[in-house]
Enzyme design. Structure first.
Site, mmCIF file in Angstrom:
data_model
loop_
_atom_site.group_PDB
_atom_site.id
_atom_site.type_symbol
_atom_site.label_atom_id
_atom_site.label_comp_id
_atom_site.label_asym_id
_atom_site.label_seq_id
_atom_site.Cartn_x
_atom_site.Cartn_y
_atom_site.Cartn_z
ATOM 1 N N SER A 1 0.803 -1.297 -0.008
ATOM 2 C CA SER A 1 -0.076 -0.089 0.036
ATOM 3 C C SER A 1 0.736 1.208 0.032
ATOM 4 O O SER A 1 2.126 1.370 0.549
ATOM 5 C CB SER A 1 -1.043 0.187 1.210
ATOM 6 O OG SER A 1 -1.651 -1.394 1.314
HETATM 7 N N1 SAM Z 1 -0.389 -5.088 4.141
HETATM 8 C C1 SAM Z 1 0.458 -5.344 3.061
HETATM 9 C C2 SAM Z 1 1.667 -4.721 2.838
HETATM 10 O O1 SAM Z 1 2.141 -4.173 3.787
HETATM 11 O O2 SAM Z 1 2.484 -5.136 1.984
HETATM 12 C C3 SAM Z 1 -0.504 -5.153 1.748
HETATM 13 C C4 SAM Z 1 -1.540 -5.919 1.428
HETATM 14 S S1 SAM Z 1 -2.266 -6.225 0.000
HETATM 15 C C5 SAM Z 1 -3.073 -4.350 -0.431
HETATM 16 C C6 SAM Z 1 -3.774 -7.107 0.170
HETATM 17 C C7 SAM Z 1 -3.374 -8.604 0.852
HETATM 18 O O3 SAM Z 1 -4.287 -9.023 1.338
HETATM 19 C C8 SAM Z 1 -2.665 -9.365 -0.403
HETATM 20 O O4 SAM Z 1 -1.573 -9.768 -0.119
HETATM 21 C C9 SAM Z 1 -3.928 -10.522 -0.384
HETATM 22 O O5 SAM Z 1 -3.233 -11.732 -1.016
HETATM 23 C C10 SAM Z 1 -4.218 -10.675 1.032
HETATM 24 N N2 SAM Z 1 -5.571 -11.153 1.182
HETATM 25 C C11 SAM Z 1 -6.885 -11.048 0.412
HETATM 26 N N3 SAM Z 1 -7.783 -11.864 1.181
HETATM 27 C C12 SAM Z 1 -7.049 -12.485 2.143
HETATM 28 C C13 SAM Z 1 -7.773 -13.162 3.193
HETATM 29 N N4 SAM Z 1 -9.036 -13.687 3.016
HETATM 30 N N5 SAM Z 1 -6.719 -13.600 4.086
HETATM 31 C C14 SAM Z 1 -5.595 -13.132 4.221
HETATM 32 N N6 SAM Z 1 -5.148 -12.396 3.320
HETATM 33 C C15 SAM Z 1 -5.694 -11.879 2.346
#
Ligand code: SAM
Length: 226
Positions: A68
Site C-alpha cells: 500500500s
Molecule cells: N499489508 C500489505 C503490505 O504491507 O504489503 C499489503 C496488503 S495487499 C494491499 C492485500 C493482501 O491481502 C494481499 O496480499 C492479499 O493476498 C491478502 N488477502 C486477500 N484476502 C485475504 C484473506 N481472506 N486472508 C488473508 N489475506 C488476504
C-alpha cells in the site's frame, strides 16, 4: 553505488517521504513517524521496483497484489491508536511492510496472508530484520484468527464487502478494527470500536484496495459477495 551509499540514499528518501507525504497530510503521532522513518520500505518492494519504493503510491509485489501507499499505511496505523502494549491482528500480510510498522508500535503482531509464497517471503524478511514479535500465518484471515483473540486492534489491508462479524467478535473491550469497506469502484476506510456488545462505527476517507477473498470476502475474480 556501494551498499553504504545505497542505504544513505534510501534513508534520505525515507525522510522525504515522511516530511512530504505524511507530515504535510496531517500524520502527527511521533511514535508512528519514527517507525515510518525507521522501517526500510525498499526491502519490502521487489528488486525491479526498488527505486520507486518511496514514491507516493502503491507498488506491485507479485501474485497480483500490492504494497500500500505509505500515506495509507500511516493513516490506517494512526487510526488504530496503538500505545505499545497491544496484541494486533493484520489480515493481508502482503509484503510484510505494514506488519513491520505495527511491530514497531505494538507488543505482538499476528498477520495472516492467503498467498503462501507472499507469507513465506514476508516471514523470511521480517526474521532477517529482527522482528521477533511478528508472527506470520498462512490462510484465510477474513474470519480472523480466533486462537489468539481477543485483539486490542485489528487491521484489514484488503477491501471487504462489510466489516466481518467474526472480526468484530475478536476485538477486546475498547478494541479498534480498521478496514476498507466497499467494492471495485471504491471503498471507505472505516473504524469500528467495541463498547461491550455495541460497536461504534466511523468513516474516514475513500480508498482503493485489492479485494479481500475468503469466507467473508469477495468471490474469486469477482467483486460479488459469496
Ligand atoms: N499489508 C500489505 C503490505 O504491507 O504489503 C499489503 C496488503 S495487499 C494491499 C492485500 C493482501 O491481502 C494481499 O496480499 C492479499 O493476498 C491478502 N488477502 C486477500 N484476502 C485475504 C484473506 N481472506 N486472508 C488473508 N489475506 C488476504
Amino acid at each position: 553505488m556501494n551498499q553504504q551509499d545505497e542505504e544513505a540514499f534510501f534513508e534520505r528518501e525515507r525522510k522525504r517521504m515522511v516530511d512530504e507525504q505524511l507530515r504535510r497530510r496531517g500524520i502527527h503521532e511521533p511514535r508512528l513517524l519514527k517507525a515510518m522513518l525507521k522501517v526500510p520500505r525498499h526491502r519490502f518492494v521487489p528488486l525491479e521496483h526498488r527505486h520507486l519504493a518511496y514514491v507516493d503510491g502503491p507498488l506491485p509485489i507479485g501474485a497480483g497484489q500490492t504494497i500500500s501507499q505509505p500515506y495509507i499505511v500511516a493513516l490506517m496505523t494512526q487510526l488504530l491508536l496503538l500505545e505499545g502494549d497491544e496484541k494486533v491482528l493484520e489480515v493481508g500480510t502482503g509484503s510484510g511492510y505494514q506488519a513491520a510498522i505495527l511491530g514497531e508500535l505494538a507488543r505482538v503482531v499476528h498477520t495472516i496472508e492467503l498467498h503462501a509464497e507472499l507469507a513465506e517471503r514476508a516471514h523470511r524478511l521480517l526474521q532477517e530484520l529482527g522482528y521477533q514479535n511478528i508472527h506470520v500465518h498462512i490462510g484465510d484471515g477474513s474470519l480472523g484468527l480466533p486462537e489468539f483473540a481477543p485483539y486490542q486492534a485489528i487491521i484489514v489491508t484488503a477491501a471487504a464487502p462489510k466489516a466481518p462479524l467474526a472480526l468484530l467478535e475478536q476485538l477486546d473491550e475498547g478494541g479498534r478494527l480498521v478496514i476498507p469497506v466497499g467494492g471495485q469502484w471504491g471503498q471507505m476506510l472505516e473504524r469500528w470500536t467495541r463498547h461491550g456488545s455495541q460497536f461504534e462505527q466511523e468513516e474516514f476517507v475513500p480508498v482503493a484496495f485489492v479485494p479481500l477473498r475468503g469466507e467473508a470476502g469477495w468471490k474469486e475474480n469477482h467483486w460479488e459477495q459469496e
